[in-house]
Design a protein around this motif. Structure first.
Motif, mmCIF file in Angstrom:
data_model
loop_
_atom_site.group_PDB
_atom_site.id
_atom_site.type_symbol
_atom_site.label_atom_id
_atom_site.label_comp_id
_atom_site.label_asym_id
_atom_site.label_seq_id
_atom_site.Cartn_x
_atom_site.Cartn_y
_atom_site.Cartn_z
ATOM 1 N N ARG A 11 0.840 -1.207 0.000
ATOM 2 C CA ARG A 11 0.000 0.000 0.000
ATOM 3 C C ARG A 11 0.868 1.248 0.000
ATOM 4 N NH1 ARG A 11 -0.834 3.126 3.863
ATOM 5 N NH2 ARG A 11 -0.374 1.598 5.513
ATOM 6 N N GLU A 12 1.863 1.279 0.885
ATOM 7 C CA GLU A 12 2.741 2.452 0.959
ATOM 8 C C GLU A 12 3.493 2.662 -0.354
ATOM 9 O OE1 GLU A 12 3.336 4.865 3.200
ATOM 10 O OE2 GLU A 12 1.878 4.166 4.662
ATOM 11 N N LEU A 13 3.962 1.588 -0.958
ATOM 12 C CA LEU A 13 4.655 1.700 -2.244
ATOM 13 C C LEU A 13 3.735 2.326 -3.288
ATOM 14 C CD1 LEU A 13 7.234 0.986 -3.909
ATOM 15 C CD2 LEU A 13 6.059 -1.143 -4.516
ATOM 16 N N ARG A 14 2.508 1.862 -3.354
ATOM 17 C CA ARG A 14 1.530 2.398 -4.310
ATOM 18 C C ARG A 14 1.230 3.868 -4.027
ATOM 19 N NH1 ARG A 14 -2.200 -0.639 -2.928
ATOM 20 N NH2 ARG A 14 -3.420 0.862 -1.766
ATOM 21 N N GLU A 15 0.987 4.199 -2.751
ATOM 22 C CA GLU A 15 0.638 5.582 -2.395
ATOM 23 C C GLU A 15 1.789 6.552 -2.623
ATOM 24 O OE1 GLU A 15 -2.519 4.369 1.164
ATOM 25 O OE2 GLU A 15 -0.636 5.350 1.699
ATOM 26 N N GLU A 16 3.008 6.132 -2.296
ATOM 27 C CA GLU A 16 4.141 7.065 -2.348
ATOM 28 C C GLU A 16 4.811 7.136 -3.713
ATOM 29 O OE1 GLU A 16 6.781 6.202 0.914
ATOM 30 O OE2 GLU A 16 5.267 6.795 2.396
ATOM 31 N N THR A 17 4.629 6.103 -4.562
ATOM 32 C CA THR A 17 5.334 6.087 -5.845
ATOM 33 C C THR A 17 4.429 5.864 -7.048
ATOM 34 O OG1 THR A 17 5.728 3.699 -5.894
ATOM 35 C CG2 THR A 17 7.347 5.071 -4.705
ATOM 36 N N GLY A 18 3.205 5.388 -6.820
ATOM 37 C CA GLY A 18 2.333 5.012 -7.917
ATOM 38 C C GLY A 18 2.644 3.626 -8.463
ATOM 39 N N LEU A 19 3.678 2.971 -7.960
ATOM 40 C CA LEU A 19 4.069 1.643 -8.440
ATOM 41 C C LEU A 19 3.224 0.569 -7.767
ATOM 42 C CD1 LEU A 19 7.949 2.102 -8.342
ATOM 43 C CD2 LEU A 19 6.447 2.265 -10.341
ATOM 44 N N ARG A 75 11.874 -6.204 -6.634
ATOM 45 C CA ARG A 75 12.478 -5.827 -7.904
ATOM 46 C C ARG A 75 11.374 -5.224 -8.755
ATOM 47 N NH1 ARG A 75 17.895 -5.704 -9.276
ATOM 48 N NH2 ARG A 75 18.981 -7.245 -8.040
ATOM 49 N N GLY A 76 11.683 -4.133 -9.409
ATOM 50 C CA GLY A 76 10.695 -3.495 -10.267
ATOM 51 C C GLY A 76 11.282 -3.154 -11.614
ATOM 52 N N THR A 77 10.467 -3.261 -12.643
ATOM 53 C CA THR A 77 10.913 -2.889 -13.980
ATOM 54 C C THR A 77 10.365 -1.526 -14.375
ATOM 55 O OG1 THR A 77 9.049 -4.079 -14.951
ATOM 56 C CG2 THR A 77 11.140 -5.268 -14.766
ATOM 57 N N ASP A 78 9.243 -1.128 -13.780
ATOM 58 C CA ASP A 78 8.650 0.177 -14.057
ATOM 59 C C ASP A 78 9.308 1.200 -13.129
ATOM 60 O OD1 ASP A 78 7.100 2.378 -14.633
ATOM 61 O OD2 ASP A 78 5.193 1.459 -14.058
ATOM 62 N N THR A 79 9.985 2.170 -13.688
ATOM 63 C CA THR A 79 10.692 3.157 -12.872
ATOM 64 C C THR A 79 10.036 4.536 -12.929
ATOM 65 O OG1 THR A 79 12.205 3.658 -14.693
ATOM 66 C CG2 THR A 79 12.903 1.963 -13.096
ATOM 67 N N ARG A 80 8.855 4.627 -13.554
ATOM 68 C CA ARG A 80 8.131 5.902 -13.600
ATOM 69 C C ARG A 80 7.435 6.124 -12.272
ATOM 70 N NH1 ARG A 80 4.324 4.315 -18.125
ATOM 71 N NH2 ARG A 80 4.665 2.412 -16.971
ATOM 72 N N LEU A 81 7.735 7.248 -11.643
ATOM 73 C CA LEU A 81 7.231 7.516 -10.300
ATOM 74 C C LEU A 81 6.145 8.580 -10.331
ATOM 75 C CD1 LEU A 81 10.704 7.604 -8.551
ATOM 76 C CD2 LEU A 81 9.115 5.674 -8.703
ATOM 77 N N ASP A 82 5.171 8.445 -9.419
ATOM 78 C CA ASP A 82 4.035 9.366 -9.339
ATOM 79 C C ASP A 82 3.741 9.632 -7.871
ATOM 80 O OD1 ASP A 82 1.621 10.705 -9.475
ATOM 81 O OD2 ASP A 82 0.565 9.090 -10.526
ATOM 82 N N ASP A 83 3.788 10.897 -7.472
ATOM 83 C CA ASP A 83 3.534 11.251 -6.074
ATOM 84 C C ASP A 83 2.099 11.700 -5.818
ATOM 85 O OD1 ASP A 83 3.413 13.815 -7.107
ATOM 86 O OD2 ASP A 83 5.193 14.542 -6.066
ATOM 87 N N ALA A 84 1.178 11.361 -6.720
ATOM 88 C CA ALA A 84 -0.215 11.787 -6.568
ATOM 89 C C ALA A 84 -0.860 11.237 -5.297
ATOM 90 C CB ALA A 84 -1.039 11.359 -7.791
ATOM 91 N N GLY A 85 -0.348 10.143 -4.747
ATOM 92 C CA GLY A 85 -0.935 9.538 -3.552
ATOM 93 C C GLY A 85 -0.379 10.083 -2.245
#
Length: 177
Positions: A69-77, A112-122
Motif C-alpha cells: 500500500r505504501e509503495l503504491r501511495e508514495e510512488t504510484g508503483l 524488484r521493479g521494472t517500471d521506474t516511472r514515479l508518481d507522487d499523486a498519492g
C-alpha cells in the motif's frame, strides 16, 4: 485525530513515547538502482535524510500488505505480494521528528521493479510537507553521497542494498538505531 501532531497511526507506547509499526520496501530496478525518498524534519527544515519507501501500518494491516500500500501511495508503483521477499531486515528506531521523540518498529521487504516511472499523486498532506523528492540511486553513487555526508536510514542500507542486489539469502537481520 493526530497524536503529537504526527498523524493518526502514532499512539502512545507503554513509556509514553509515540509509537507505530511500519513497513518499508527496498526497491531495486533492473539496473540495481535503489529507490529512495528524501525528507526533512518539519520542525527543523535543515535536517534531511534519505530512506526507503514505506510508512505506518493501518489498524489490523499486516506488514506485507502495508508495504505494498505504501509503495503504491508514495510512488504510484503497483506490485503483488509475491513480488516482495522477506522481511529482509527489521529495525527498531528511536528518533526525533517535529520536535517529538518517536519510536518505530519496521519490517523491510525486498522487491524488484521494472517500471521506474514515479508518481507522487498519492502523497498525504503531511508527506507533501516533509518529503522532498523520490530518486533512483546507483549503488556506487549512493556510497559516494554517504561518504560525502548524506544521511541514509537505516544506516546499513547502502551495504544491505548491495548484498540484496545479488539476491536474498533468506536471512533477516535486526538493527536498533
Amino acid at each position: 485525530m493526530t497524536t503529537y501532531g504526527l498523524g493518526p497511526d502514532w499512539v502512545p507506547g507503554p513509556d509514553g513515547v509515540p509509537f507505530r509499526r511500519a513497513a518499508r520496501v527496498i526497491l531495486l530496478d533492473d539496473a540495481d538502482r535503489l529507490l529512495l525518498v528524501r525528507g526533512h524534519d518539519s520542525g527543523e527544515r535543515s535536517r534531511s535524510w534519505w530512506f526507503t519507501v514505506g510508512g505506518g501500518l493501518e489498524p489490523g494491516e499486516d506488514a506485507r500488505a502495508g508495504a505494498l500500500r505504501e509503495l503504491r501511495e508514495e510512488t504510484g508503483l503497483r506490485l503483488s505480494a509475491d513480488q516482495l521477499a522477506g522481511p529482509v531486515l527489521t529495525r527498531s528506531a528511536v528518533f526525533d521528528f517535529a520536535a517529538v521523540t518517536c519510536r518505530q518498529d519496521e519490517e523491510f521487504f525486498l522487491a524488484r521493479g521494472t517500471d521506474t516511472r514515479l508518481d507522487d499523486a498519492g502523497w498525504t498532506e503531511l508527506e507533501r510537507e516533509v518529503l522532498d523528492e523520490l530518486r533512483w540511486w546507483e549503488l556506487d553513487e549512493l556510497d559516494a553521497a554517504v561518504a560525502a555526508g548524506a544521511v541514509v536510514y537505516p544506516r546499513l542500507l547502502p551495504g544491505l542494498a548491495r548484498r540484496l542486489a545479488g539476491g536474498w539469502d533468506g536471512t533477516s537481520e535486526h538493527v536498533v538505531e
